[in-house]
Design a protein around this motif. Structure first.
Motif, mmCIF file in Angstrom:
data_model
loop_
_atom_site.group_PDB
_atom_site.id
_atom_site.type_symbol
_atom_site.label_atom_id
_atom_site.label_comp_id
_atom_site.label_asym_id
_atom_site.label_seq_id
_atom_site.Cartn_x
_atom_site.Cartn_y
_atom_site.Cartn_z
ATOM 1 N N ALA A 38 0.827 -1.207 0.000
ATOM 2 C CA ALA A 38 0.000 0.000 0.000
ATOM 3 C C ALA A 38 0.858 1.252 0.000
ATOM 4 C CB ALA A 38 -0.929 -0.015 1.211
ATOM 5 N N MET A 39 1.944 1.232 0.764
ATOM 6 C CA MET A 39 2.833 2.389 0.825
ATOM 7 C C MET A 39 3.517 2.632 -0.517
ATOM 8 S SD MET A 39 3.950 4.938 2.431
ATOM 9 C CE MET A 39 3.206 4.560 4.043
ATOM 10 N N SER A 40 3.909 1.567 -1.197
ATOM 11 C CA SER A 40 4.563 1.729 -2.493
ATOM 12 C C SER A 40 3.620 2.386 -3.499
ATOM 13 C CB SER A 40 5.043 0.374 -3.019
ATOM 14 O OG SER A 40 3.950 -0.456 -3.382
ATOM 15 N N LEU A 41 2.343 2.059 -3.409
ATOM 16 C CA LEU A 41 1.366 2.658 -4.321
ATOM 17 C C LEU A 41 1.188 4.141 -4.008
ATOM 18 C CD1 LEU A 41 -0.590 2.092 -6.630
ATOM 19 C CD2 LEU A 41 -2.349 1.606 -4.922
ATOM 20 N N VAL A 42 1.149 4.481 -2.726
ATOM 21 C CA VAL A 42 1.021 5.883 -2.325
ATOM 22 C C VAL A 42 2.241 6.681 -2.783
ATOM 23 C CG1 VAL A 42 0.922 7.456 -0.362
ATOM 24 C CG2 VAL A 42 -0.475 5.379 -0.367
ATOM 25 N N LEU A 43 3.418 6.104 -2.584
ATOM 26 C CA LEU A 43 4.651 6.796 -2.960
ATOM 27 C C LEU A 43 4.771 6.971 -4.471
ATOM 28 C CD1 LEU A 43 7.202 5.136 -0.504
ATOM 29 C CD2 LEU A 43 6.192 7.422 -0.355
ATOM 30 N N ALA A 44 4.028 6.158 -5.228
ATOM 31 C CA ALA A 44 4.078 6.243 -6.685
ATOM 32 C C ALA A 44 3.034 7.202 -7.256
ATOM 33 C CB ALA A 44 3.875 4.854 -7.298
ATOM 34 N N VAL A 45 2.229 7.826 -6.403
ATOM 35 C CA VAL A 45 1.217 8.769 -6.878
ATOM 36 C C VAL A 45 1.835 9.903 -7.703
ATOM 37 C CG1 VAL A 45 -0.436 10.537 -6.124
ATOM 38 C CG2 VAL A 45 -0.521 8.248 -5.141
ATOM 39 N N PRO A 46 3.018 10.436 -7.322
ATOM 40 C CA PRO A 46 3.638 11.461 -8.175
ATOM 41 C C PRO A 46 3.872 10.994 -9.612
ATOM 42 C CG PRO A 46 4.680 11.470 -6.027
ATOM 43 C CD PRO A 46 3.764 10.277 -6.046
ATOM 44 N N LEU A 47 4.119 9.695 -9.791
ATOM 45 C CA LEU A 47 4.281 9.157 -11.151
ATOM 46 C C LEU A 47 2.987 9.326 -11.934
ATOM 47 C CD1 LEU A 47 6.076 7.501 -13.142
ATOM 48 C CD2 LEU A 47 4.992 5.450 -12.197
#
Length: 260
Positions: A38-47
């Protein structure tokens, strides 16, 4: 950068690198736990935001740079949606393995329940790209997303209906239940239909590439020819005994089960 060969190699590298990057993030998160996914998906929001921004910024431009930016923007949006699926965050309401003995519409309904939310998100992504590119000077982003969308739906149908080769090596623990919904066996009518459609698309883009009137069009159709040819190749990986997993295996850490 206006060379069709450079554009095609760019598409090839983007396909390989983006796939490897997503698999790397998923594998590392898989070794940590569900919260890491879940954290990896949140951190990828800028992408995702950068992908949308690329489509907005280049709306009025029809240049080689805008074409590359539109292609990269569509890949960024697509990549975030793929990460949402492989991370197990956006899949479907049913996370159970397939019940023994299911067939026909019951089997399809069970399989659909495992991916329904992701399919809706894919459609939402397509709608978003259509919205951002309507009236734009260059439609590379729209065609790129559309090719990936059609190819992914076709691939999922073939994995469900049956293909001789299914690579389960990169399936994360969050999606282990999906393995039971795939069928390894002879191809069905869905495979030649998908291959014919992708071959036709590749041929059409190649024909447009040959007759491209300007550098931006040359780059556009080189990118689209390459990405549709790669989508076609991914379908043939389901049939031909090719070691496709080696393209990314070397860059990934071992699964958690091998370490613990």
């Amino acid at each position: 950068m206006s060379s069709p060969w450079i554009a095609a190699l760019t598409a090839l590298f983007a396909w390989w690198f983006s796939t490897g990057a997503i698999l790397l993030v998923v594998r590392r998160s898989d070794r940590t736990g569900r919260e890491a996914h879940a954290m990896s998906l949140v951190l990828a929001v800028p992408l995702l935001a950068l992908g949308a921004a690329a489509l907005i910024v280049t709306r009025e431009s029809q240049s080689v740079a805008a074409t590359y930016a539109g292609f990269a923007g569509a890949l960024a949006i697509w990549g975030w949606i793929e990460l949402s699926f492989l991370s197990g965050v956006v899949t479907g309401p049913d996370r159970r393995p397939a019940a023994p003995g299911l067939s026909g519409s019951d089997r399809f309904a069970a399989a659909w329940g495992t991916v329904a939310h992701h399919e809706v998100l894919l459609l939402g992504g397509l709608a978003g790209v259509v919205l951002l590119t309507t009236g734009a000077a260059d439609d590379t982003a729209l065609w790129t997303y559309a090719i990936l969308f059609v190819a992914r739906i076709a691939a999922k149908l073939n994995l469900f209906l049956g293909v001789p080769r299914i690579n389960l090596e990169f399936v994360p623990s969050t999606l282990s239940h999906l393995k039971s919904h795939m069928r390894q066996g002879p191809v069905t009518l869905a495979f030649p239909v998908a291959v014919t459609l992708l071959t036709f698309a590749t041929g059409c883009f190649a024909e447009r590439l040959i007759s491209a009137p300007d550098p931006a069009s040359t780059v556009k159709f080189a990118l689209l020819t390459a990405i549709s040819a790669l989508a076609l190749l991914e379908h043939w990986f389901m049939v031909l005994p090719l070691p496709d997993a080696r393209l990314w295996r070397w860059m990934l850490p071992a699964p958690r089960s091998r370490q613990d």
